[in-house]
Design a protein around this motif. Structure first.
Motif, mmCIF file in Angstrom:
data_model
loop_
_atom_site.group_PDB
_atom_site.id
_atom_site.type_symbol
_atom_site.label_atom_id
_atom_site.label_comp_id
_atom_site.label_asym_id
_atom_site.label_seq_id
_atom_site.Cartn_x
_atom_site.Cartn_y
_atom_site.Cartn_z
ATOM 1 N N ASP A 1 0.684 -1.187 -0.222
ATOM 2 C CA ASP A 1 -0.136 -0.222 0.498
ATOM 3 C C ASP A 1 0.611 1.269 0.363
ATOM 4 O OD1 ASP A 1 -2.405 -1.657 0.699
ATOM 5 O OD2 ASP A 1 -2.898 -1.124 2.334
ATOM 6 N N VAL A 2 0.566 2.687 -1.320
ATOM 7 C CA VAL A 2 1.378 3.588 -0.889
ATOM 8 C C VAL A 2 0.172 4.294 -0.710
ATOM 9 C CG1 VAL A 2 2.935 5.311 -2.244
ATOM 10 C CG2 VAL A 2 3.233 2.575 -2.471
ATOM 11 N N HIS A 3 0.318 5.304 0.108
ATOM 12 C CA HIS A 3 -0.586 6.562 0.365
ATOM 13 C C HIS A 3 -0.555 7.728 -0.036
ATOM 14 C CE1 HIS A 3 -2.129 3.526 3.501
ATOM 15 N NE2 HIS A 3 -3.382 4.210 3.311
ATOM 16 N N PHE A 4 -1.266 8.056 -0.990
ATOM 17 C CA PHE A 4 -1.377 9.816 -1.503
ATOM 18 C C PHE A 4 -1.825 10.622 -0.786
ATOM 19 C CE2 PHE A 4 -2.762 12.582 -5.615
ATOM 20 C CZ PHE A 4 -1.556 12.779 -5.140
ATOM 21 N N VAL B 1 3.410 17.823 -7.106
ATOM 22 C CA VAL B 1 2.831 16.437 -7.228
ATOM 23 C C VAL B 1 1.590 15.632 -5.815
ATOM 24 C CG1 VAL B 1 1.724 14.281 -7.747
ATOM 25 C CG2 VAL B 1 4.303 15.259 -9.249
ATOM 26 N N GLY B 2 2.741 16.146 -4.832
ATOM 27 C CA GLY B 2 1.366 15.539 -3.824
ATOM 28 C C GLY B 2 2.318 14.960 -3.089
ATOM 29 N N MET B 3 2.117 14.588 -2.085
ATOM 30 C CA MET B 3 3.083 14.015 -0.656
ATOM 31 C C MET B 3 2.529 12.353 -0.777
ATOM 32 S SD MET B 3 2.548 16.780 1.839
ATOM 33 C CE MET B 3 1.347 17.250 1.841
ATOM 34 N N PHE B 4 3.617 12.188 -0.753
ATOM 35 C CA PHE B 4 3.098 9.954 -0.466
ATOM 36 C C PHE B 4 3.607 9.040 0.543
ATOM 37 C CE2 PHE B 4 3.094 11.639 -5.068
ATOM 38 C CZ PHE B 4 2.371 10.514 -5.757
ATOM 39 N N ALA B 5 3.252 8.362 1.371
ATOM 40 C CA ALA B 5 3.899 7.907 2.051
ATOM 41 C C ALA B 5 3.170 6.098 2.207
ATOM 42 C CB ALA B 5 3.391 8.003 3.958
ATOM 43 N N SER B 6 4.455 5.299 2.841
ATOM 44 C CA SER B 6 4.006 3.443 2.650
ATOM 45 C C SER B 6 4.810 3.257 3.930
ATOM 46 C CB SER B 6 4.486 3.089 1.353
ATOM 47 O OG SER B 6 4.320 1.188 1.443
ATOM 48 N N PHE B 7 5.102 1.905 4.349
ATOM 49 C CA PHE B 7 6.131 1.168 4.985
ATOM 50 C C PHE B 7 7.073 0.291 4.437
ATOM 51 C CE2 PHE B 7 2.625 0.799 7.564
ATOM 52 C CZ PHE B 7 3.027 1.321 9.504
ATOM 53 N N ASP B 8 6.890 0.616 3.223
ATOM 54 C CA ASP B 8 7.225 0.336 2.297
ATOM 55 C C ASP B 8 8.054 0.605 1.344
ATOM 56 O OD1 ASP B 8 8.642 -1.351 -0.298
ATOM 57 O OD2 ASP B 8 7.312 -2.724 -0.674
ATOM 58 N N PRO B 9 9.681 1.427 1.463
ATOM 59 C CA PRO B 9 9.911 1.585 0.419
ATOM 60 C C PRO B 9 10.372 2.062 -1.090
ATOM 61 C CG PRO B 9 11.806 0.773 1.482
ATOM 62 C CD PRO B 9 10.554 -0.071 1.852
ATOM 63 N N VAL B 10 10.842 0.930 -1.172
ATOM 64 C CA VAL B 10 10.910 0.091 -2.679
ATOM 65 C C VAL B 10 8.990 0.975 -3.786
ATOM 66 C CG1 VAL B 10 11.229 -1.147 -4.560
ATOM 67 C CG2 VAL B 10 11.948 -1.608 -2.572
#
Length: 366
Positions: free
Chosen positions: A5-8, A296-305
């Motif tokens: 999951d990648v949140h944006f 573009v915006g901001m993104f967050a995730s537990f997975d850096p890849v």
């Protein structure tokens, strides 16, 4: 392979909803609060900005992350490691001066800044790299390894050696001690195209190793002294200095992924990329060109890849800005920005060694 999951969240701010409010909402929805922060030392790894560069992330973003960590019971500190090249961050004293000048003071951010590899960049820990092919033991700044939890807060931008800089670059290259950075850069030795050189001496001023020289008005690089950091490539006003080979950049990308693996292994990590002011070159330069694509915006995730891949895709989906380095070009924006690099290599290698996956599910936060 299972998706990550990648949140944006976008940057539209209406009815008093600030970017900082949106950042807090983003990292909450992405699940950062699921980490047990109580009583834990939390390294927030970021780039304080080279003096003169104005593309780096403002301290307000860091202050928002700090506040959330403290609210969850953690003990945060901001951190980065010293640089290989001449500039404002080559030792801890200069580095902290630069951080303070760029606004990263404790009263502004809510916590202290610690230079992870110490006064002269020699305070390091040898960390085994799980599944490492190029690096068996990474040289990581000690304070970064002493932390119980690591949060990456990165400015996403172009990069002359890796194609782009995001979470992997922020942690892998940024978390390496000075000796670690030299190890990662060791395969690449830049070359000078004599017909493009104007003998301005910009390469000489930025080099900490006395590698560039000028003879009869033309620059040349002593490869016995050169450590391959690539700073001369970025400062050359005529693009006369080029990487020695694409394979060198490929190995650099792979080593960065392996250094990131060493930092992330065995403890909780969380990753945030802010995709604004997407400058064509790294924030390590003492200046910055105009952004190559819109914010573009901001993104967050537990997975850096997965996080970096989502940001790459988002940047490549943008139309280049008129008047920028990419104005009028079509196709892959990162390829066009630095044709001598292959941005895919580091992500592919990171997935191969088990750091994360490029398969992601993008979840938009409102």
């Amino acid at each position: 392979m299972k998706q990550s999951d990648v949140h944006f969240i976008n940057l539209r701010c209406e009815n008093g909803d600030s970017r900082l409010d949106k950042l807090e909402r983003l990292i909450t929805k992405a699940g950062m609060d699921k980490i047990d922060f109580k009583g834990k030392f939390v390294a927030i790894k970021l780039h304080f900005g080279e003096p003169g560069n104005l593309a780096f992330l403002r301290p307000n973003y860091a202050a928002t992350v700090v506040k959330m960590v403290q609210k969850l019971g953690g003990k945060p500190f901001l951190t980065d490691c010293n640089t290989l090249y001449v500039g404002g961050r080559k030792n801890a004293l200069d580095h902290l001066d630069s951080a303070y000048k760029n606004g990263y003071m404790p009263y502004a951010t809510g916590c202290h800044a610690i230079i992870a590899d110490g006064l002269k960049g020699t305070d390091e820990v040898l960390v085994p790299v799980r599944n490492g092919e190029y690096v068996k033991e990474a040289r990581i700044g000690r304070a970064l390894m002493d932390a119980d939890i690591v949060i990456s807060l990165a400015h996403f931008k172009g990069h002359e050696g890796t194609g782009f800089g995001g979470a992997l670059k922020n942690l892998g290259m940024g978390g390496g001690s000075r000796a670690g950075k030299m190890e990662m850069h060791s395969d690449g030795k830049p070359q000078v195209e004599a017909d493009l050189c104007i003998g301005c001496g910009a390469c000489i001023k930025v080099c900490a190793h006395d590698a560039p020289h000028i003879t009869k008005g033309i620059s040349w690089i002593d490869h016995d002294r050169c450590v391959g950091c690539g700073m001369c490539i970025g400062v050359c006003p005529t693009d006369a200095i080029q990487p020695g080979s694409s394979s060198s950049n490929d190995r650099l990308n792979c080593k960065i992924s392996e250094y990131t693996q060493a930092i992330c292994d065995g403890r909780p990590t969380f990753h945030i990329n802010v995709v604004i002011d997407v400058s064509p070159f790294c924030d390590c330069h003492g200046d910055n060109d105009v952004a190559i694509v819109p914010d573009v915006g901001m993104f967050a995730s537990f997975d850096p890849v997965a996080l970096d891949r989502a940001c790459v895709d988002a940047v490549n989906a943008q139309t280049p800005l008129a008047g920028s380095r990419l104005g009028g070009t079509k196709g892959d924006n990162l390829d066009n920005n630095h044709p001598q690099t292959n941005w895919r290599v580091g992500l592919e290698h990171a997935q191969k060694i088990g750091l994360g996956t490029q398969e992601y599910r993008l979840i938009e936060v409102r």
